[in-house]
Design a protein around this motif. Structure first.
Motif, PDB file in Angstrom:
ATOM      1  N   PRO A 198       0.834  -1.200   0.000  1.00 26.15           N
ATOM      2  CA  PRO A 198       0.000   0.000   0.000  1.00 26.15           C
ATOM      3  C   PRO A 198       0.869   1.250   0.000  1.00 26.15           C
ATOM      4  N   LEU A 199       0.271   2.346  -0.409  1.00 20.54           N
ATOM      5  CA  LEU A 199       0.939   3.633  -0.331  1.00 20.54           C
ATOM      6  C   LEU A 199       0.882   4.093   1.120  1.00 20.54           C
ATOM      7  N   LEU A 200       2.029   4.336   1.738  1.00 23.28           N
ATOM      8  CA  LEU A 200       2.077   4.838   3.113  1.00 23.28           C
ATOM      9  C   LEU A 200       1.821   6.335   3.081  1.00 23.28           C
ATOM     10  N   ILE A 201       0.830   6.763   3.863  1.00 22.74           N
ATOM     11  CA  ILE A 201       0.521   8.191   3.966  1.00 22.74           C
ATOM     12  C   ILE A 201       0.400   8.540   5.439  1.00 22.74           C
ATOM     13  N   GLY A 202       1.258   9.438   5.898  1.00 29.00           N
ATOM     14  CA  GLY A 202       1.249   9.871   7.291  1.00 29.00           C
ATOM     15  C   GLY A 202       0.499  11.172   7.464  1.00 29.00           C
ATOM     16  N   ILE A 203      -0.181  11.290   8.607  1.00 27.64           N
ATOM     17  CA  ILE A 203      -0.907  12.515   8.936  1.00 27.64           C
ATOM     18  C   ILE A 203       0.052  13.452   9.673  1.00 27.64           C
ATOM     19  N   TYR A 204       0.111  14.723   9.215  1.00 36.02           N
ATOM     20  CA  TYR A 204       0.965  15.704   9.893  1.00 36.02           C
ATOM     21  C   TYR A 204       0.617  15.777  11.362  1.00 36.02           C
ATOM     22  N   SER A 205       1.534  15.852  12.252  1.00 33.59           N
ATOM     23  CA  SER A 205       2.961  15.781  12.052  1.00 33.59           C
ATOM     24  C   SER A 205       3.513  14.428  12.485  1.00 33.59           C
ATOM     25  N   GLY A 206       3.015  13.890  13.605  1.00 37.44           N
ATOM     26  CA  GLY A 206       3.542  12.616  14.096  1.00 37.44           C
ATOM     27  C   GLY A 206       3.375  11.471  13.123  1.00 37.44           C
ATOM     28  N   GLY A 207       2.240  11.406  12.453  1.00 38.94           N
ATOM     29  CA  GLY A 207       2.023  10.342  11.475  1.00 38.94           C
ATOM     30  C   GLY A 207       2.959  10.459  10.285  1.00 38.94           C
ATOM     31  N   ALA A 208       3.282  11.690   9.897  1.00 37.58           N
ATOM     32  CA  ALA A 208       4.223  11.909   8.790  1.00 37.58           C
ATOM     33  C   ALA A 208       5.615  11.423   9.183  1.00 37.58           C
ATOM     34  N   TRP A 209       6.018  11.695  10.429  1.00 37.03           N
ATOM     35  CA  TRP A 209       7.324  11.215  10.900  1.00 37.03           C
ATOM     36  C   TRP A 209       7.366   9.697  10.887  1.00 37.03           C
ATOM     37  N   LEU A 210       6.276   9.072  11.352  1.00 33.45           N
ATOM     38  CA  LEU A 210       6.208   7.608  11.373  1.00 33.45           C
ATOM     39  C   LEU A 210       6.260   7.046   9.957  1.00 33.45           C
ATOM     40  N   ALA A 211       5.504   7.639   9.030  1.00 27.11           N
ATOM     41  CA  ALA A 211       5.496   7.163   7.648  1.00 27.11           C
ATOM     42  C   ALA A 211       6.888   7.268   7.031  1.00 27.11           C
ATOM     43  N   LEU A 262      -2.960   4.577   5.995  1.00 28.81           N
ATOM     44  CA  LEU A 262      -2.945   5.875   6.657  1.00 28.81           C
ATOM     45  C   LEU A 262      -2.317   5.694   8.030  1.00 28.81           C
ATOM     46  N   ILE A 263      -1.369   6.547   8.373  1.00 26.06           N
ATOM     47  CA  ILE A 263      -0.582   6.370   9.595  1.00 26.06           C
ATOM     48  C   ILE A 263      -0.698   7.607  10.468  1.00 26.06           C
ATOM     49  N   ASP A 264      -0.938   7.372  11.774  1.00 28.63           N
ATOM     50  CA  ASP A 264      -0.952   8.469  12.735  1.00 28.63           C
ATOM     51  C   ASP A 264      -0.306   8.001  14.025  1.00 28.63           C
ATOM     52  N   ASP A 265       0.074   8.954  14.863  1.00 25.09           N
ATOM     53  CA  ASP A 265       0.744   8.601  16.109  1.00 25.09           C
ATOM     54  C   ASP A 265      -0.246   8.155  17.179  1.00 25.09           C
ATOM     55  N   VAL A 266      -1.289   8.944  17.433  1.00 25.56           N
ATOM     56  CA  VAL A 266      -2.244   8.629  18.503  1.00 25.56           C
ATOM     57  C   VAL A 266      -3.662   8.753  17.947  1.00 25.56           C
ATOM     58  N   LEU A 267      -4.454   7.727  18.161  1.00 26.61           N
ATOM     59  CA  LEU A 267      -5.869   7.752  17.800  1.00 26.61           C
ATOM     60  C   LEU A 267      -6.661   7.930  19.076  1.00 26.61           C
ATOM     61  N   SER A 279      -2.863  14.527  27.143  1.00 23.45           N
ATOM     62  CA  SER A 279      -2.648  14.020  25.794  1.00 23.45           C
ATOM     63  C   SER A 279      -1.225  13.496  25.659  1.00 23.45           C
ATOM     64  N   LEU A 280      -1.058  12.620  24.688  1.00 22.97           N
ATOM     65  CA  LEU A 280       0.269  12.087  24.364  1.00 22.97           C
ATOM     66  C   LEU A 280       0.810  12.887  23.193  1.00 22.97           C
ATOM     67  N   ALA A 281       1.992  13.414  23.323  1.00 18.89           N
ATOM     68  CA  ALA A 281       2.616  14.162  22.232  1.00 18.89           C
ATOM     69  C   ALA A 281       3.844  13.394  21.768  1.00 18.89           C
ATOM     70  N   LEU A 282       3.836  12.977  20.496  1.00 19.32           N
ATOM     71  CA  LEU A 282       4.994  12.305  19.935  1.00 19.32           C
ATOM     72  C   LEU A 282       6.036  13.354  19.573  1.00 19.32           C
ATOM     73  N   LEU A 283       7.248  13.126  20.009  1.00 20.88           N
ATOM     74  CA  LEU A 283       8.367  14.016  19.705  1.00 20.88           C
ATOM     75  C   LEU A 283       9.421  13.198  18.980  1.00 20.88           C
ATOM     76  N   ARG A 284      10.208  13.861  18.179  1.00 22.61           N
ATOM     77  CA  ARG A 284      11.291  13.136  17.508  1.00 22.61           C
ATOM     78  C   ARG A 284      12.603  13.846  17.760  1.00 22.61           C
ATOM     79  N   ASP A 285      13.601  13.043  17.960  1.00 20.94           N
ATOM     80  CA  ASP A 285      14.959  13.537  18.137  1.00 20.94           C
ATOM     81  C   ASP A 285      15.774  13.009  16.969  1.00 20.94           C
ATOM     82  N   GLU A 286      16.594  13.857  16.408  1.00 24.06           N
ATOM     83  CA  GLU A 286      17.449  13.420  15.310  1.00 24.06           C
ATOM     84  C   GLU A 286      18.885  13.448  15.779  1.00 24.06           C
ATOM     85  N   ASP A 287      19.541  12.324  15.597  1.00 26.05           N
ATOM     86  CA  ASP A 287      20.929  12.168  15.990  1.00 26.05           C
ATOM     87  C   ASP A 287      21.697  11.666  14.771  1.00 26.05           C
TER      88      ASP A 287
END
Length: 181
Positions: free
Chosen positions: A37-50, A100-105, A159-167
């Motif tokens: 399938p085509l992976l499509i993430g929802i801004y912003s956490g879902g986009a990071w996951l996708a 369709l991908i999201d961080d928290v439903l 609420s749960l907020a997904l954060l991303r760290d880039e290293d």
């Protein structure tokens, strides 16, 4: 003075462990299909996951991102955020299977808005939903086909907020933060 009851969740869930579970489930789902399938993430956490799922699965077809901003049912009261992101789909989605991908439903309203946005670009053959955390509290009949975790004991005011760290060495790493509303 009465004491405030402690939250039933002392610490946020381990987002990296949940991502590993999500990756395993998505890998299995993709492998079971004739065409991925085509992976499509929802801004912003879902986009990071996708983005990360796409890289880890080494899929040939690029991933897409969708913004739910213009289809939100609270758009009239919230308005347009100054940094509103735009939908970017790498290929036409008509007659394509979409994951369709999201961080928290939670209530399902963001997912509904994202699906409305997708239909503005064509009618997918199928839309499945993958989330890192399903926290219950649905207000719409939306159910994920893939959920790395179900967390039903989180109070509505948190609420749960997904954060991303880039290293440079480790790449993108995820973590959750608990945020009081």
């Amino acid at each position: 003075m009465p004491s405030t009851p402690a939250s039933p969740i002392a610490a946020p869930p381990d987002a990296e462990a949940l991502y590993a579970e999500l990756l395993a489930q998505v890998r299995s789902t993709v492998a079971a299909q004739a065409e991925p399938p085509l992976l499509i993430g929802i801004y912003s956490g879902g986009a990071w996951l996708a983005q990360r799922l796409h890289a880890d699965l080494q899929l040939a077809q690029p991933y897409g991102v969708v913004s739910s901003t213009f289809h939100r049912d609270d758009f009239a009261t919230r308005g347009l955020h100054p940094s509103a992101n735009r939908t970017a789909l790498p290929v036409p989605i008509a007659d394509q299977a979409v994951l369709l991908i999201d961080d928290v439903l939670h209530t399902g309203r963001t997912i509904r808005a994202a699906m409305n946005e997708l239909f503005d670009f064509g009618r997918p053959a199928r839309i499945d939903l993958a989330v890192l955390v399903d926290r219950g509290g649905r207000e719409l009949p939306i159910c994920p086909q893939i959920a790395a975790s179900t967390l039903l004991d989180l109070p509505d005011e948190v609420s749960l907020a997904l954060l991303r760290d880039e290293d440079v060495l480790e790449g993108i790493r995820f973590r959750f933060d608990l945020v009081s509303k």
